[in-house]
Design a protein around this motif. Structure first.
Motif, short mmCIF file in Angstrom:
data_model
loop_
_atom_site.label_atom_id
_atom_site.label_comp_id
_atom_site.label_asym_id
_atom_site.label_seq_id
_atom_site.Cartn_x
_atom_site.Cartn_y
_atom_site.Cartn_z
N ILE A 151 0.85 -1.18 0.00
CA ILE A 151 0.00 0.00 0.00
C ILE A 151 0.89 1.24 0.00
O ILE A 151 1.46 1.62 1.04
CB ILE A 151 -0.93 0.04 1.22
N GLY A 152 1.04 1.86 -1.17
CA GLY A 152 1.85 3.07 -1.28
C GLY A 152 3.25 2.88 -0.73
O GLY A 152 3.91 1.88 -0.99
N LYS A 153 3.69 3.85 0.08
CA LYS A 153 5.00 3.77 0.72
C LYS A 153 4.88 3.42 2.20
O LYS A 153 5.85 3.54 2.96
CB LYS A 153 5.72 5.11 0.55
N LEU A 154 3.71 2.99 2.59
CA LEU A 154 3.49 2.60 3.98
C LEU A 154 4.01 1.20 4.24
O LEU A 154 4.16 0.39 3.33
CB LEU A 154 1.99 2.67 4.31
N ASP A 155 4.27 0.91 5.50
CA ASP A 155 4.65 -0.45 5.88
C ASP A 155 3.39 -1.30 6.02
O ASP A 155 3.11 -1.87 7.07
CB ASP A 155 5.45 -0.44 7.17
N LEU A 156 2.61 -1.34 4.94
CA LEU A 156 1.36 -2.09 4.92
C LEU A 156 1.26 -2.89 3.62
O LEU A 156 1.76 -2.46 2.58
CB LEU A 156 0.15 -1.14 5.00
N ALA A 157 0.58 -4.01 3.70
CA ALA A 157 0.35 -4.85 2.53
C ALA A 157 -1.03 -5.47 2.61
O ALA A 157 -1.57 -5.71 3.70
CB ALA A 157 1.41 -5.95 2.42
N ILE A 158 -1.60 -5.71 1.44
CA ILE A 158 -2.86 -6.42 1.32
C ILE A 158 -2.59 -7.83 0.82
O ILE A 158 -1.87 -8.03 -0.18
CB ILE A 158 -3.83 -5.71 0.35
N LEU A 159 -3.14 -8.81 1.50
CA LEU A 159 -3.05 -10.21 1.09
C LEU A 159 -4.45 -10.68 0.70
O LEU A 159 -5.44 -10.28 1.31
CB LEU A 159 -2.54 -11.08 2.25
N GLU A 160 -4.52 -11.52 -0.30
CA GLU A 160 -5.81 -12.02 -0.76
C GLU A 160 -5.82 -13.54 -0.72
O GLU A 160 -4.91 -14.19 -1.22
CB GLU A 160 -6.10 -11.54 -2.18
N PHE A 161 -6.85 -14.10 -0.10
CA PHE A 161 -7.01 -15.55 -0.13
C PHE A 161 -8.46 -15.88 -0.44
O PHE A 161 -9.35 -15.05 -0.28
CB PHE A 161 -6.56 -16.20 1.19
N GLN A 162 -8.68 -17.10 -0.90
CA GLN A 162 -10.02 -17.55 -1.26
C GLN A 162 -10.48 -18.65 -0.33
O GLN A 162 -9.69 -19.51 0.09
CB GLN A 162 -10.04 -18.06 -2.71
N SER A 163 -11.76 -18.62 -0.01
CA SER A 163 -12.32 -19.66 0.85
C SER A 163 -13.84 -19.68 0.69
O SER A 163 -14.47 -18.63 0.52
CB SER A 163 -11.97 -19.40 2.32
N ARG A 164 -14.41 -20.87 0.75
CA ARG A 164 -15.86 -20.99 0.70
C ARG A 164 -16.48 -20.83 2.08
O ARG A 164 -17.70 -20.80 2.22
CB ARG A 164 -16.24 -22.35 0.11
N TYR A 165 -15.63 -20.73 3.10
CA TYR A 165 -16.12 -20.55 4.46
C TYR A 165 -16.30 -19.05 4.75
O TYR A 165 -15.63 -18.22 4.16
CB TYR A 165 -15.15 -21.18 5.46
N ARG A 166 -17.19 -18.77 5.69
CA ARG A 166 -17.49 -17.39 6.05
C ARG A 166 -16.67 -16.97 7.27
O ARG A 166 -16.64 -17.69 8.28
CB ARG A 166 -18.98 -17.23 6.36
N TYR A 167 -16.04 -15.80 7.16
CA TYR A 167 -15.26 -15.26 8.26
C TYR A 167 -15.69 -13.83 8.55
O TYR A 167 -16.00 -13.07 7.63
CB TYR A 167 -13.76 -15.30 7.93
N PRO A 168 -15.70 -13.45 9.83
CA PRO A 168 -16.05 -12.07 10.18
C PRO A 168 -15.04 -11.08 9.60
O PRO A 168 -13.86 -11.41 9.41
CB PRO A 168 -16.01 -12.06 11.71
N VAL A 169 -15.50 -9.88 9.34
CA VAL A 169 -14.66 -8.82 8.79
C VAL A 169 -14.61 -7.68 9.79
O VAL A 169 -15.61 -7.38 10.46
CB VAL A 169 -15.25 -8.32 7.44
N ALA A 170 -13.46 -7.05 9.91
CA ALA A 170 -13.29 -5.96 10.87
C ALA A 170 -14.20 -4.79 10.54
O ALA A 170 -14.43 -4.46 9.38
CB ALA A 170 -11.84 -5.49 10.87
N SER A 171 -14.71 -4.17 11.59
CA SER A 171 -15.46 -2.92 11.44
C SER A 171 -14.45 -1.77 11.51
O SER A 171 -13.72 -1.64 12.50
CB SER A 171 -16.49 -2.79 12.56
N ILE A 172 -14.40 -0.95 10.47
CA ILE A 172 -13.39 0.10 10.38
C ILE A 172 -13.82 1.30 11.23
O ILE A 172 -14.92 1.83 11.08
CB ILE A 172 -13.17 0.54 8.92
#
Length: 235
Positions: free
Chosen positions: A107-128
Protein backbone atom coordinates in the motif's frame (compact mmCIF):
# COMPACT_ATOMS: atom_id res chain seq x y z
CA UNK A 1 -59.78 27.71 34.46
CA UNK A 2 -56.13 26.51 34.21
CA UNK A 3 -54.17 28.06 31.42
CA UNK A 4 -53.20 25.93 28.40
CA UNK A 5 -49.56 26.43 29.33
CA UNK A 6 -50.12 24.88 32.76
CA UNK A 7 -52.02 21.96 31.18
CA UNK A 8 -49.11 21.22 28.83
CA UNK A 9 -46.35 21.47 31.43
CA UNK A 10 -46.90 17.99 32.99
CA UNK A 11 -46.90 16.41 29.51
CA UNK A 12 -43.63 18.13 28.62
CA UNK A 13 -42.05 16.98 31.87
CA UNK A 14 -43.28 13.40 31.36
CA UNK A 15 -41.97 13.32 27.81
CA UNK A 16 -38.59 14.59 28.97
CA UNK A 17 -38.45 11.88 31.66
CA UNK A 18 -39.43 9.19 29.17
CA UNK A 19 -36.85 10.42 26.70
CA UNK A 20 -34.09 10.36 29.33
CA UNK A 21 -35.15 6.87 30.45
CA UNK A 22 -35.11 5.61 26.84
CA UNK A 23 -31.58 6.90 26.32
CA UNK A 24 -30.44 5.35 29.61
CA UNK A 25 -32.03 1.97 28.78
CA UNK A 26 -30.57 1.96 25.26
CA UNK A 27 -27.10 2.55 26.68
CA UNK A 28 -27.53 -0.33 29.13
CA UNK A 29 -28.74 -2.62 26.34
CA UNK A 30 -25.77 -1.62 24.17
CA UNK A 31 -23.36 -2.50 26.98
CA UNK A 32 -25.08 -5.87 27.48
CA UNK A 33 -25.57 -6.86 23.85
CA UNK A 34 -22.42 -5.54 22.16
CA UNK A 35 -19.77 -8.22 21.49
CA UNK A 36 -16.75 -8.31 23.78
CA UNK A 37 -13.69 -6.69 22.17
CA UNK A 38 -11.61 -9.80 22.85
CA UNK A 39 -14.16 -11.94 20.98
CA UNK A 40 -14.11 -9.55 18.02
CA UNK A 41 -10.31 -9.50 17.92
CA UNK A 42 -10.00 -13.27 17.95
CA UNK A 43 -12.44 -13.67 15.04
CA UNK A 44 -10.85 -11.11 12.71
CA UNK A 45 -7.15 -11.67 13.46
CA UNK A 46 -5.16 -14.15 11.35
CA UNK A 47 -1.78 -15.85 11.74
CA UNK A 48 0.77 -15.56 8.93
CA UNK A 49 3.39 -18.28 8.51
CA UNK A 50 6.12 -18.63 5.90
CA UNK A 51 9.53 -17.15 5.23
CA UNK A 52 8.57 -14.57 7.88
CA UNK A 53 5.98 -14.80 10.62
CA UNK A 54 3.41 -12.20 11.51
CA UNK A 55 -0.25 -11.45 12.04
CA UNK A 56 -3.00 -9.72 10.10
CA UNK A 57 -6.65 -8.73 10.12
CA UNK A 58 -9.49 -9.50 7.70
CA UNK A 59 -10.82 -6.18 6.40
CA UNK A 60 -12.93 -7.07 3.36
CA UNK A 61 -15.00 -9.87 1.86
CA UNK A 62 -15.87 -10.12 -1.84
CA UNK A 63 -17.67 -13.34 -2.72
CA UNK A 64 -15.19 -16.11 -1.88
CA UNK A 65 -12.26 -13.65 -1.73
CA UNK A 66 -10.97 -12.18 1.52
CA UNK A 67 -8.58 -9.28 1.95
CA UNK A 68 -6.15 -9.23 4.86
CA UNK A 69 -4.23 -6.14 6.00
CA UNK A 70 -0.79 -6.66 7.53
CA UNK A 71 2.70 -5.12 7.59
CA UNK A 72 4.74 -5.01 4.40
CA UNK A 73 7.87 -6.02 6.30
CA UNK A 74 6.16 -9.31 7.20
CA UNK A 75 5.54 -10.28 3.56
CA UNK A 76 8.07 -8.17 1.63
CA UNK A 77 8.18 -10.18 -1.60
CA UNK A 78 10.83 -7.85 -3.01
CA UNK A 79 13.35 -9.13 -0.50
CA UNK A 80 15.03 -12.54 -1.03
CA UNK A 81 14.35 -15.23 -0.01
CA UNK A 82 10.74 -14.20 0.60
CA UNK A 83 10.16 -13.59 -3.12
CA UNK A 84 10.55 -17.29 -3.90
CA UNK A 85 8.46 -18.65 -1.03
CA UNK A 86 4.78 -18.87 -0.26
CA UNK A 87 2.86 -18.00 2.87
CA UNK A 88 -0.06 -19.53 4.73
CA UNK A 89 -2.84 -17.63 6.48
CA UNK A 90 -4.47 -19.38 9.45
CA UNK A 91 -7.97 -18.11 10.23
CA UNK A 92 -9.85 -18.25 13.53
CA UNK A 93 -11.27 -21.69 12.78
CA UNK A 94 -7.77 -23.16 12.42
CA UNK A 95 -7.97 -23.61 8.64
CA UNK A 96 -4.91 -22.67 6.61
CA UNK A 97 -5.09 -20.84 3.30
CA UNK A 98 -2.15 -20.87 0.90
CA UNK A 99 -0.86 -17.57 -0.44
CA UNK A 100 1.57 -16.90 -3.30
CA UNK A 101 3.65 -13.72 -3.83
CA UNK A 102 1.23 -12.76 -6.61
CA UNK A 103 -1.51 -12.36 -4.00
CA UNK A 104 0.47 -9.75 -2.07
CA UNK A 105 0.56 -6.02 -2.81
CA UNK A 106 2.05 -3.08 -0.96
CA UNK A 107 0.00 0.00 0.00
CA UNK A 108 1.85 3.07 -1.28
CA UNK A 109 5.00 3.77 0.72
CA UNK A 110 3.49 2.60 3.98
CA UNK A 111 4.65 -0.45 5.88
CA UNK A 112 1.36 -2.09 4.92
CA UNK A 113 0.35 -4.85 2.53
CA UNK A 114 -2.86 -6.42 1.32
CA UNK A 115 -3.05 -10.21 1.09
CA UNK A 116 -5.81 -12.02 -0.76
CA UNK A 117 -7.01 -15.55 -0.13
CA UNK A 118 -10.02 -17.55 -1.26
CA UNK A 119 -12.32 -19.66 0.85
CA UNK A 120 -15.86 -20.99 0.70
CA UNK A 121 -16.12 -20.55 4.46
CA UNK A 122 -17.49 -17.39 6.05
CA UNK A 123 -15.26 -15.26 8.26
CA UNK A 124 -16.05 -12.07 10.18
CA UNK A 125 -14.66 -8.82 8.79
CA UNK A 126 -13.29 -5.96 10.87
CA UNK A 127 -15.46 -2.92 11.44
CA UNK A 128 -13.39 0.10 10.38
CA UNK A 129 -13.20 2.90 12.95
CA UNK A 130 -12.07 6.51 12.70
CA UNK A 131 -8.50 6.74 13.95
CA UNK A 132 -8.56 10.55 13.66
CA UNK A 133 -10.87 10.65 16.68
CA UNK A 134 -8.54 8.65 18.95
CA UNK A 135 -7.38 10.68 21.95
CA UNK A 136 -4.32 10.19 24.13
CA UNK A 137 -5.25 8.10 27.14
CA UNK A 138 -7.92 6.06 25.37
CA UNK A 139 -7.87 2.29 25.79
CA UNK A 140 -6.61 0.31 22.80
CA UNK A 141 -6.37 -3.43 22.23
CA UNK A 142 -3.75 -5.28 20.20
CA UNK A 143 -4.02 -8.91 19.14
CA UNK A 144 -1.90 -11.33 17.15
CA UNK A 145 0.22 -14.45 17.24
CA UNK A 146 3.43 -14.21 19.26
CA UNK A 147 6.49 -16.09 18.02
CA UNK A 148 7.91 -18.99 20.05
CA UNK A 149 10.23 -18.16 22.94
CA UNK A 150 11.86 -20.08 25.80
CA UNK A 151 8.58 -19.70 27.71
CA UNK A 152 6.31 -20.22 24.68
CA UNK A 153 7.28 -23.35 22.71
CA UNK A 154 4.80 -22.61 19.91
CA UNK A 155 3.13 -19.53 18.44
CA UNK A 156 0.43 -18.38 20.86
CA UNK A 157 -2.48 -16.00 20.28
CA UNK A 158 -2.21 -12.87 22.45
CA UNK A 159 -4.78 -10.20 23.35
CA UNK A 160 -3.18 -7.18 25.01
CA UNK A 161 -4.65 -4.02 26.55
CA UNK A 162 -3.05 -0.59 26.86
CA UNK A 163 -3.55 3.09 26.17
CA UNK A 164 -2.78 5.43 23.34
CA UNK A 165 0.08 7.49 24.73
CA UNK A 166 0.88 9.79 21.81
CA UNK A 167 1.06 10.54 18.10
CA UNK A 168 3.99 11.21 15.78
CA UNK A 169 3.49 14.25 13.55
CA UNK A 170 5.91 13.14 10.83
CA UNK A 171 5.72 9.36 10.92
CA UNK A 172 8.17 7.09 9.16
CA UNK A 173 6.48 4.44 6.99
CA UNK A 174 3.14 5.54 8.43
CA UNK A 175 3.82 4.78 12.10
CA UNK A 176 1.93 7.58 13.83
CA UNK A 177 0.33 5.82 16.83
CA UNK A 178 2.26 5.24 20.06
CA UNK A 179 0.73 3.06 22.77
CA UNK A 180 1.52 1.28 26.01
CA UNK A 181 1.11 -2.26 24.76
CA UNK A 182 4.16 -4.52 25.00
CA UNK A 183 3.41 -6.43 21.80
CA UNK A 184 5.66 -9.40 21.10
CA UNK A 185 7.53 -10.46 17.93
CA UNK A 186 5.12 -12.22 15.58
CA UNK A 187 2.29 -9.82 16.38
CA UNK A 188 3.38 -7.38 13.66
CA UNK A 189 0.46 -6.72 11.33
CA UNK A 190 -2.17 -7.53 13.93
CA UNK A 191 -5.19 -5.29 14.60
CA UNK A 192 -5.30 -2.32 16.95
CA UNK A 193 -8.90 -1.92 18.16
CA UNK A 194 -10.72 0.79 20.10
CA UNK A 195 -13.07 0.22 23.04
CA UNK A 196 -15.96 -0.61 20.68
CA UNK A 197 -13.97 -3.22 18.78
CA UNK A 198 -13.45 -1.03 15.71
CA UNK A 199 -10.21 -1.34 13.75
CA UNK A 200 -8.23 1.87 14.26
CA UNK A 201 -4.70 0.75 13.42
CA UNK A 202 -2.21 -1.93 12.50
CA UNK A 203 0.43 -2.91 15.04
CA UNK A 204 3.95 -3.23 13.74
CA UNK A 205 7.03 -1.64 15.25
CA UNK A 206 8.80 -1.22 18.57
CA UNK A 207 11.60 1.09 19.64
CA UNK A 208 14.25 -0.46 21.88
CA UNK A 209 16.58 1.19 24.40
CA UNK A 210 20.04 0.19 23.15
CA UNK A 211 21.49 0.43 26.66
CA UNK A 212 19.05 -1.89 28.38
CA UNK A 213 17.47 -3.81 25.51
CA UNK A 214 14.00 -2.99 26.82
CA UNK A 215 11.15 -1.74 24.66
CA UNK A 216 10.62 2.02 24.87
CA UNK A 217 7.44 2.25 22.83
CA UNK A 218 5.24 0.23 20.49
CA UNK A 219 4.03 1.87 17.29
CA UNK A 220 1.12 1.35 14.94
CA UNK A 221 -0.14 2.73 11.63
CA UNK A 222 -3.50 4.50 11.98
CA UNK A 223 -6.25 3.03 9.81
CA UNK A 224 -7.21 6.37 8.24
CA UNK A 225 -3.70 6.59 6.80
CA UNK A 226 -4.31 3.26 5.07
CA UNK A 227 -7.73 4.40 3.82
CA UNK A 228 -6.26 7.56 2.32
CA UNK A 229 -3.34 5.74 0.69
CA UNK A 230 -5.71 3.19 -0.85
CA UNK A 231 -8.11 5.84 -2.15
CA UNK A 232 -10.95 4.83 0.19
CA UNK A 233 -10.96 8.08 2.12
CA UNK A 234 -10.59 11.67 1.01
CA UNK A 235 -7.11 13.06 1.48
Amino acid sequence: MPSRQHQLTPWVVNLAILGTAAVFISRILWQILRPNVSDIAKQIAVRIDGANTGSGVIIEHRGDRYLVLTNWHVVNVEQPPIATQSFKIATSDGRQHSLSPRQISRIGKLDLAILEFQSRYRYPVASIGNSDKLQEGETVYVSGWADPSPQLPTRVYQFLVGNLSGRIDRPQDGYALVYTVNALPGMSGGPVLDSRGNLVGINGRATVDLRTGTVNAVLGIDINRYLRASGKLGR
